[in-house]
Design an enzyme around this catalytic site. Sequence first.
Site, PDB file in Angstrom:
ATOM      1  N   ASN A   9       9.609   4.201  -6.719  1.00  0.00           N
ATOM      2  CA  ASN A   9       8.435   3.137  -6.912  1.00  0.00           C
ATOM      3  C   ASN A   9       7.235   4.174  -6.885  1.00  0.00           C
ATOM      4  O   ASN A   9       6.778   4.530  -6.189  1.00  0.00           O
ATOM      5  CB  ASN A   9       8.368   2.421  -5.598  1.00  0.00           C
ATOM      6  N   LYS A  11       4.435   3.076  -7.913  1.00  0.00           N
ATOM      7  CA  LYS A  11       2.996   2.523  -7.266  1.00  0.00           C
ATOM      8  C   LYS A  11       2.219   2.708  -8.287  1.00  0.00           C
ATOM      9  O   LYS A  11       2.250   2.414  -9.722  1.00  0.00           O
ATOM     10  CB  LYS A  11       2.557   2.906  -5.964  1.00  0.00           C
ATOM     11  N   HIS A  95       7.213  -6.071  -1.664  1.00  0.00           N
ATOM     12  CA  HIS A  95       6.636  -4.913  -0.841  1.00  0.00           C
ATOM     13  C   HIS A  95       5.561  -4.907   0.007  1.00  0.00           C
ATOM     14  O   HIS A  95       4.572  -5.961   0.146  1.00  0.00           O
ATOM     15  CB  HIS A  95       6.165  -3.664  -2.177  1.00  0.00           C
ATOM     16  N   GLU A  97       2.786  -3.358   0.646  1.00  0.00           N
ATOM     17  CA  GLU A  97       1.387  -3.154   0.187  1.00  0.00           C
ATOM     18  C   GLU A  97       1.076  -4.481  -0.447  1.00  0.00           C
ATOM     19  O   GLU A  97      -0.203  -5.070  -0.351  1.00  0.00           O
ATOM     20  CB  GLU A  97       1.475  -1.944  -0.741  1.00  0.00           C
ATOM     21  N   GLU A 167      12.044  -1.305   4.679  1.00  0.00           N
ATOM     22  CA  GLU A 167      10.812  -0.599   4.877  1.00  0.00           C
ATOM     23  C   GLU A 167       9.993  -0.655   5.897  1.00  0.00           C
ATOM     24  O   GLU A 167       9.215  -1.561   5.759  1.00  0.00           O
ATOM     25  CB  GLU A 167      10.172  -0.784   3.409  1.00  0.00           C
ATOM     26  N   GLY A 173       4.531   6.243   3.326  1.00  0.00           N
ATOM     27  CA  GLY A 173       3.399   7.095   2.992  1.00  0.00           C
ATOM     28  C   GLY A 173       2.825   7.842   4.075  1.00  0.00           C
ATOM     29  O   GLY A 173       1.869   8.383   4.079  1.00  0.00           O
ATOM     30  N   SER A 212       8.981   7.304   3.529  1.00  0.00           N
ATOM     31  CA  SER A 212       8.702   8.666   3.718  1.00  0.00           C
ATOM     32  C   SER A 212      10.386   9.356   3.439  1.00  0.00           C
ATOM     33  O   SER A 212      10.700  10.391   3.946  1.00  0.00           O
ATOM     34  CB  SER A 212       8.451   9.248   4.887  1.00  0.00           C
TER      35      SER A 212
END
Length: 255
Positions: A9, A11, A95, A97, A167, A173, A212
Amino acid sequence: MRRPILAANWKMYKTTAEAEAFLERFLPQVAGVPDVEVVIAPPYTSLDRVGRRLAGSKVALAAQNVSPQAEGAFTGEVSARMLVDLGCRYAIVGHSERRALFGEKDDVVARKAGALLGAGIRPIVCVGETLEQREAGRTFEVLREQVAGSLAEVAPERGEELVLAYEPVWAIGTGRTATPEIAQEAHAFLRERLVDRFGPSAARIRIQYGGSVKPENVYALMAQPDIDGALVGGASLDPEAFARIVSFLRSGEKR
Ligand code: PGA
């Protein structure tokens, strides 16, 4: 019986030239890796270019998002049919985010997953608890709700086309990966929810871990019985690191 699926991904990283430079280095390194499915989700702007480069390779193209609408006056949106046109076989929806920064709720995620399946694209549906929810002991309640809500528009007979991605938000991250045991516990719980929803075919649905993932931790995660793949952000931007992740079985043999 579940083929491992390793997905990048990207991003909002990489111009088209940077995407091509990645592929020049990455593709030769993974050409001979057997028995895994590799997926790359570049930004929309690189889908066409990356898709052309991937044509004829074993690596599948994915989008990072999709509109829940089929077409219409929706400025800035991209439909599932447009993604099919560019050769996308997968698309990420829900996701964290997008949930946290763009206000996407389970019902919208469900409509997006439904739109993808309607167009013949396999959705990678992301779920996961925040640190606050985990510390409050609400992890399983949150996962139960997200799975029920986000998969509401997946017809029972289409379950196997789905990829679920666990996730944990606190691991994305942050460099703080879930331990294989913590991840497995969540994956086993998610598998049970898939069984409730899709019956015996849930045994064939792949559940990815994301947060991660790196070349150093992927093997131990993949060794867990219900972890069938990885959704990789940061480490997927580097062709050598993502190639090592894709070749995780080899790294395991060396141990
Ligand atoms: P990360 O991101 O690998 O950088 O933690 C994972 C993701 O957001 O899918």
